[in-house]
Design a protein around this motif. Structure first.
Motif, PDB file in Angstrom:
ATOM      1  N   ARG A  79     -15.379  -1.011  -0.103  1.00 33.96           N
ATOM      2  CA  ARG A  79     -14.919   0.382  -0.288  1.00 33.96           C
ATOM      3  C   ARG A  79     -13.797   0.409  -1.310  1.00 33.96           C
ATOM      4  NH1 ARG A  79     -13.176   3.601   4.728  1.00 33.96           N
ATOM      5  NH2 ARG A  79     -12.822   5.132   3.107  1.00 33.96           N
ATOM      6  N   ARG A  80     -14.154   0.491  -2.557  1.00 33.74           N
ATOM      7  CA  ARG A  80     -13.183   0.403  -3.659  1.00 33.74           C
ATOM      8  C   ARG A  80     -12.108   1.497  -3.597  1.00 33.74           C
ATOM      9  NH1 ARG A  80     -10.794  -3.250  -6.683  1.00 33.74           N
ATOM     10  NH2 ARG A  80      -9.946  -2.309  -8.533  1.00 33.74           N
ATOM     11  N   GLU A  81     -12.471   2.669  -3.108  1.00 35.55           N
ATOM     12  CA  GLU A  81     -11.536   3.800  -3.110  1.00 35.55           C
ATOM     13  C   GLU A  81     -10.507   3.747  -1.983  1.00 35.55           C
ATOM     14  OE1 GLU A  81     -14.171   4.880   0.215  1.00 35.55           O
ATOM     15  OE2 GLU A  81     -14.476   3.806  -1.655  1.00 35.55           O
ATOM     16  N   LEU A  82     -10.672   2.843  -1.052  1.00 35.83           N
ATOM     17  CA  LEU A  82      -9.806   2.780   0.122  1.00 35.83           C
ATOM     18  C   LEU A  82      -8.393   2.344  -0.252  1.00 35.83           C
ATOM     19  CD1 LEU A  82      -9.944   3.129   3.224  1.00 35.83           C
ATOM     20  CD2 LEU A  82     -10.476   0.714   3.360  1.00 35.83           C
ATOM     21  N   PRO A  83      -7.366   3.121   0.126  1.00 36.50           N
ATOM     22  CA  PRO A  83      -5.985   2.717  -0.171  1.00 36.50           C
ATOM     23  C   PRO A  83      -5.590   1.454   0.603  1.00 36.50           C
ATOM     24  CG  PRO A  83      -6.089   5.036   0.458  1.00 36.50           C
ATOM     25  CD  PRO A  83      -7.427   4.437   0.748  1.00 36.50           C
ATOM     26  N   ILE A  84      -5.042   0.491  -0.133  1.00 36.58           N
ATOM     27  CA  ILE A  84      -4.603  -0.766   0.472  1.00 36.58           C
ATOM     28  C   ILE A  84      -3.137  -0.993   0.130  1.00 36.58           C
ATOM     29  CG2 ILE A  84      -4.913  -3.273   0.552  1.00 36.58           C
ATOM     30  CD1 ILE A  84      -7.861  -2.816  -0.198  1.00 36.58           C
ATOM     31  N   VAL A  85      -2.345  -1.303   1.171  1.00 36.59           N
ATOM     32  CA  VAL A  85      -0.930  -1.615   1.028  1.00 36.59           C
ATOM     33  C   VAL A  85      -0.763  -3.102   1.324  1.00 36.59           C
ATOM     34  CG1 VAL A  85       1.398  -1.164   1.905  1.00 36.59           C
ATOM     35  CG2 VAL A  85      -0.289   0.699   1.824  1.00 36.59           C
ATOM     36  N   LEU A  86      -0.044  -3.800   0.452  1.00 34.57           N
ATOM     37  CA  LEU A  86       0.222  -5.221   0.661  1.00 34.57           C
ATOM     38  C   LEU A  86       1.702  -5.395   0.975  1.00 34.57           C
ATOM     39  CD1 LEU A  86      -1.242  -8.018   0.462  1.00 34.57           C
ATOM     40  CD2 LEU A  86      -0.180  -8.201  -1.798  1.00 34.57           C
ATOM     41  N   LEU A  87       1.996  -6.149   2.028  1.00 36.42           N
ATOM     42  CA  LEU A  87       3.369  -6.447   2.424  1.00 36.42           C
ATOM     43  C   LEU A  87       3.680  -7.883   2.011  1.00 36.42           C
ATOM     44  CD1 LEU A  87       3.124  -5.153   6.115  1.00 36.42           C
ATOM     45  CD2 LEU A  87       3.782  -3.852   4.071  1.00 36.42           C
ATOM     46  N   SER A  88       4.827  -8.069   1.358  1.00 38.55           N
ATOM     47  CA  SER A  88       5.157  -9.420   0.919  1.00 38.55           C
ATOM     48  C   SER A  88       6.660  -9.613   0.810  1.00 38.55           C
ATOM     49  CB  SER A  88       4.517  -9.716  -0.437  1.00 38.55           C
ATOM     50  OG  SER A  88       4.907 -10.998  -0.893  1.00 38.55           O
ATOM     51  N   GLY A  89       7.121 -10.771   1.272  1.00 43.33           N
ATOM     52  CA  GLY A  89       8.509 -11.149   1.108  1.00 43.33           C
ATOM     53  C   GLY A  89       8.811 -11.552  -0.319  1.00 43.33           C
ATOM     54  N   MET A  90       7.769 -11.757  -1.111  1.00 47.83           N
ATOM     55  CA  MET A  90       7.945 -12.143  -2.513  1.00 47.83           C
ATOM     56  C   MET A  90       7.108 -11.232  -3.401  1.00 47.83           C
ATOM     57  SD  MET A  90       8.179 -16.301  -1.925  1.00 47.83           S
ATOM     58  CE  MET A  90       6.855 -16.610  -3.006  1.00 47.83           C
TER      59      MET A  90
END
Length: 131
Positions: A79-90
């Motif tokens: 699902r290319r249109e799906l919003p994705i949030v990435l959490l990262s300490g770096m």
């Protein structure tokens, strides 16, 4: 926060159980339906089982088995249109091109301010509703 009469559903994945529990509570308090998991492969299986269930995906970058970027890429392939949030300490060390290729819309730094998470999810949903 509703589409078609249902609450928006967030898939939240972080291998730290304490963070996952806190994020789940904050998102539920913000009126989202939440599927909170601590294993990336379980998250991928849940997504593959019902890709249309989810409205926003939130992933920790550093996890065993599949990293957040790897998981994002597999979800985005479905699902290319799906919003994705990435959490990262770096977060600053992640290449913008790699984030874009994996389908990541937003990258949030860790430690995570949980109130900010709910704001970002709301904003992503508002943006995706406008498209």
């Amino acid at each position: 926060m509703e589409s078609d009469g249902k609450r928006a559903c967030v898939l939240f994945v972080d291998d730290d159980e304490r963070i996952t529990q806190m994020a789940e509570q904050v998102l539920r308090d913000a009126s989202f339906e939440v599927a909170a998991l601590t294993r990336s492969l379980d998250a991928l299986a849940a997504f593959r089982a019902d890709p249309s269930r989810f409205d926003v995906i939130v992933l920790d970058q550093t996890m065993p088995q599949l990293s957040g970027l790897e998981l994002a890429a597999q979800i985005s392939a479905i699902r290319r249109e799906l919003p994705i949030v990435l959490l990262s300490g770096m977060a600053e060390s992640l290449a913008p091109r790699a984030l874009e290729q994996a389908g990541v819309h937003t990258c949030l730094p860790k430690p995570l301010r949980l109130s900010r998470l709910a704001e970002v999810v709301r904003a992503l949903l508002a943006t995706s509703d406008d498209e």
